[in-house]
Design a protein around this motif. Structure first.
Motif, short mmCIF file in Angstrom:
data_model
loop_
_atom_site.label_atom_id
_atom_site.label_comp_id
_atom_site.label_asym_id
_atom_site.label_seq_id
_atom_site.Cartn_x
_atom_site.Cartn_y
_atom_site.Cartn_z
N ARG A 272 0.84 -1.21 0.00
CA ARG A 272 0.00 0.00 0.00
C ARG A 272 0.87 1.25 0.00
N THR A 273 1.81 1.33 0.95
CA THR A 273 2.64 2.54 1.07
C THR A 273 4.11 2.14 1.19
N THR A 274 4.98 3.15 1.22
CA THR A 274 6.42 2.85 1.36
C THR A 274 6.70 2.17 2.71
N ASP A 301 -1.29 3.04 -2.75
CA ASP A 301 -1.77 4.32 -2.21
C ASP A 301 -0.92 5.47 -2.75
N THR A 302 -1.47 6.69 -2.65
CA THR A 302 -0.68 7.84 -3.12
C THR A 302 0.42 8.16 -2.10
N LEU A 303 1.51 8.72 -2.59
CA LEU A 303 2.66 9.02 -1.71
C LEU A 303 2.32 10.17 -0.77
N TRP A 309 9.56 7.73 -4.57
CA TRP A 309 9.39 6.31 -4.93
C TRP A 309 9.63 6.17 -6.43
N ASP A 310 10.63 5.33 -6.80
CA ASP A 310 10.85 5.21 -8.24
C ASP A 310 10.38 3.86 -8.80
N GLY A 311 9.57 3.15 -7.99
CA GLY A 311 8.99 1.90 -8.48
C GLY A 311 7.65 2.17 -9.17
N GLU A 312 6.88 1.11 -9.35
CA GLU A 312 5.57 1.22 -10.01
C GLU A 312 4.52 1.72 -9.02
N THR A 313 3.41 2.20 -9.57
CA THR A 313 2.28 2.59 -8.72
C THR A 313 1.01 1.90 -9.23
N GLY A 314 -0.03 1.86 -8.39
CA GLY A 314 -1.29 1.20 -8.78
C GLY A 314 -1.32 -0.23 -8.28
N PHE A 315 -2.46 -0.90 -8.49
CA PHE A 315 -2.57 -2.28 -8.02
C PHE A 315 -1.62 -3.20 -8.80
N ILE A 316 -1.19 -4.27 -8.14
CA ILE A 316 -0.09 -5.07 -8.68
C ILE A 316 -0.47 -5.77 -10.01
N HIS A 317 -1.77 -6.06 -10.21
CA HIS A 317 -2.13 -6.73 -11.47
C HIS A 317 -1.84 -5.83 -12.67
N LEU A 318 -1.84 -4.49 -12.45
CA LEU A 318 -1.55 -3.56 -13.55
C LEU A 318 -0.08 -3.68 -13.96
N SER A 319 0.80 -3.88 -12.97
CA SER A 319 2.22 -4.07 -13.29
C SER A 319 2.43 -5.40 -14.02
N VAL A 320 1.71 -6.44 -13.56
CA VAL A 320 1.83 -7.75 -14.23
C VAL A 320 1.44 -7.58 -15.71
N ASP A 321 0.35 -6.86 -15.93
CA ASP A 321 -0.14 -6.62 -17.29
C ASP A 321 0.89 -5.82 -18.10
N LYS A 322 1.52 -4.84 -17.44
CA LYS A 322 2.45 -3.96 -18.15
C LYS A 322 3.73 -4.70 -18.58
N TYR A 323 4.27 -5.55 -17.71
CA TYR A 323 5.59 -6.12 -17.97
C TYR A 323 5.58 -7.46 -18.72
N LEU A 324 4.54 -8.26 -18.53
CA LEU A 324 4.59 -9.61 -19.12
C LEU A 324 4.02 -9.63 -20.54
N GLU A 325 4.80 -10.21 -21.43
CA GLU A 325 4.29 -10.38 -22.80
C GLU A 325 3.41 -11.62 -22.86
N ALA A 326 2.50 -11.64 -23.83
CA ALA A 326 1.62 -12.81 -23.99
C ALA A 326 2.37 -13.94 -24.70
N GLY A 327 1.88 -15.15 -24.51
CA GLY A 327 2.35 -16.27 -25.32
C GLY A 327 3.67 -16.88 -24.88
N VAL A 328 4.14 -16.61 -23.66
CA VAL A 328 5.40 -17.20 -23.17
C VAL A 328 5.04 -18.34 -22.22
N ARG A 329 5.83 -19.43 -22.23
CA ARG A 329 5.54 -20.57 -21.32
C ARG A 329 5.90 -20.17 -19.89
N ARG A 330 4.89 -20.12 -19.04
CA ARG A 330 5.13 -19.64 -17.68
C ARG A 330 4.37 -20.47 -16.66
N GLN A 331 4.93 -20.46 -15.42
CA GLN A 331 4.19 -21.00 -14.28
C GLN A 331 4.11 -19.88 -13.26
N ALA A 332 2.94 -19.72 -12.64
CA ALA A 332 2.77 -18.58 -11.72
C ALA A 332 2.37 -19.04 -10.33
#
Ligand SMILES: Cc1cc2nc3c(=O)[nH]c(=O)nc-3n(C[C@H](O)[C@H](O)[C@H](O)COP(=O)(O)OP(=O)(O)OC[C@H]3O[C@@H](n4cnc5c(N)ncnc54)[C@H](O)[C@@H]3O)c2cc1C
Ligand code: FES
Length: 361
Positions: A272-274, A301-303, A309-332
């Protein structure tokens, strides 16, 4: 008026009868010794009838997971009863799927042993042990999270898979209760079990663990859990944690890089916060040694004024969506609150990842 009086009297009579039956069962009825047969003769036992199946199994050192302490709310104590379990109870149905009900799965904490009973228990669970350990250290990670390291005494080693958990025995006014905590120490350190515990205000287990001190004795059962790491080094690993769902991620990542130094792994951790951030420096150090480890922390949460803070912001699923490409063999592997698990699962499935394990807490 007469109708109302009749309904109230009838309801009162039913409640009185039910209470009478419960008292009679508790104090007057005895079921004698019953046979408890596990896996068609693999482990035949004799138990005192009248107790729950869970209690009978515990009394015989068979430790079925029971995160809610037998209250019928966690659904962890599922086992298959092939005969002698009696009719399924209304307290069980909300936690069982239709398929489970059809195949005889029951909640061991709700089934009373009243006659000879036949059950099936996976061999993994028959190997679960009770451990005695000594607290080696208790380190404050954030305002509400502590890292507790337990050195095993008896047995002196644990054979765990990354992502598994133990059930710590905590004292309570009604007697000992068990609470589940994931193991954060890697499988190649079999003499210790490290836990990352968030304090739940008024919570029995977390308060107990937040107050233990070096030298104290802690008992637990384990290991439990269905996480299985894919042994194919070409399959990418994705770990997504939120809140106190860090312990299994740490275990998986350190185990992974001990075995496959070049394996691709993504760690996404939502805070949520730092003030909730921990282990970030440690993972950044590890990522310097292992170029294929990618570490992404996000704050939801907002700072506060003056914070950086130089990391990502927003809920974590948004970061997952931003960084992971589709179609790769993965286990989560996902650990955290139910809403986070739901949102991340949706994103991963959209990207074509179906091999997903999760623990909600
Ligand atoms: C498989 C599994 C692994 C787990 N691993 C971890 C872990 O690694 N670290 C960790 O800290 N916890 C973990 N948990 C959660 C842990 O088992 C306990 O549920 C948690 O510590 C609360 O237990 P307690 O005895 O302190 O609270 P309780 O005495 O059970 O509850 C006290 C009150 O707090 C409420 N409450 C219970 N849990 C929460 C919660 N999470 N948030 C807010 N309110 C709550 C209850 O409804 C109750 O009103 C895990 C749970 C599972 C099922
Ligand atoms: S122990 Fe929690 S439902 Fe049975």
């Amino acid at each position: 008026m007469i109708y109302l009086l009749s309904i109230v009297s009838f309801a009162g009579l039913v409640v009185a009868l039910a209470a009478g039956l419960m008292v009679a069962e508790r104090f007057l009825v005895t079921y004698g010794i019953c046979k408890l047969d596990i896996n068609a003769g693999e482990k035949p036992l004799e138990v005192d009838g009248g107790q729950t199946l869970l209690a009978c199994l515990y009394a015989n050192d068979i430790f079925i997971p029971s995160a809610c302490g037998g209250k019928g709310t966690c659904g962890h104590c599922k086992i298959t009863v092939t005969s002698g379990g009696g009719p399924i109870l209304p307290t069980e149905t909300p936690l069982l799927t239709r398929k489970e009900i059809r195949s005889g799965v029951r909640l061991a904490c709700q089934v009373k042993v009243r006659e000879d009973i036949y059950v099936r228990i996976p061999s993994d669970l028959l190997n679960v042990k009770m451990f005695t350990s000594t607290v080696e250290s208790s380190v404050t990670l954030t305002y509400d999270i502590k890292e507790i390291t337990l050195r095993l005494e008896e047995p002196a080693q644990i054979n765990q898979r990354p992502g598994q958990y133990v059930q710590v025995q905590a004292p309570s006014p009604e007697g000992p209760v068990f609470r589940a905590y994931s193991i954060s120490s890697p499988a190649h350190e079999p003499n210790i079990v490290q836990l990352v515990v968030r304090l739940v205000p008024g919570g029995i287990g977390s308060t107990y663990l937040h107050n233990v001190e070096p030298g104290d004795t802690v008992n637990f059962t384990g290991p439990y859990g269905e996480f299985w790491l894919n042994e194919d080094p070409l399959v990418e690993i994705v770990c997504v944690g939120g809140g106190c769902g860090m312990a299994p991620m740490a275990n998986i990542i350190y185990t992974l890089y001990e075995k496959w130094p070049d394996r691709v792994c993504w760690l996404f951790f939502g805070c949520r916060t730092t003030k909730d951030v921990f282990y970030l420096k440690e993972f950044e150090e590890l990522a310097k040694k292992h170029k294929n480890l990618h570490v992404v922390y996000a704050l939801s949460d907002t700072l506060e004024e003056g914070e950086t803070w130089d990391g990502e912001t927003g809920f974590i699923h948004l970061s997952v969506d931003k960084y992971l490409e589709a179609g790769v063999r993965r286990q989560a592997f996902l650990c955290g609150p139910p809403l986070m698990i739901e949102a991340v699962t949706r994103v991963l499935e959209e990207k074509g990842t179906e091999d997903i394990f999760y623990d909600e807490f």
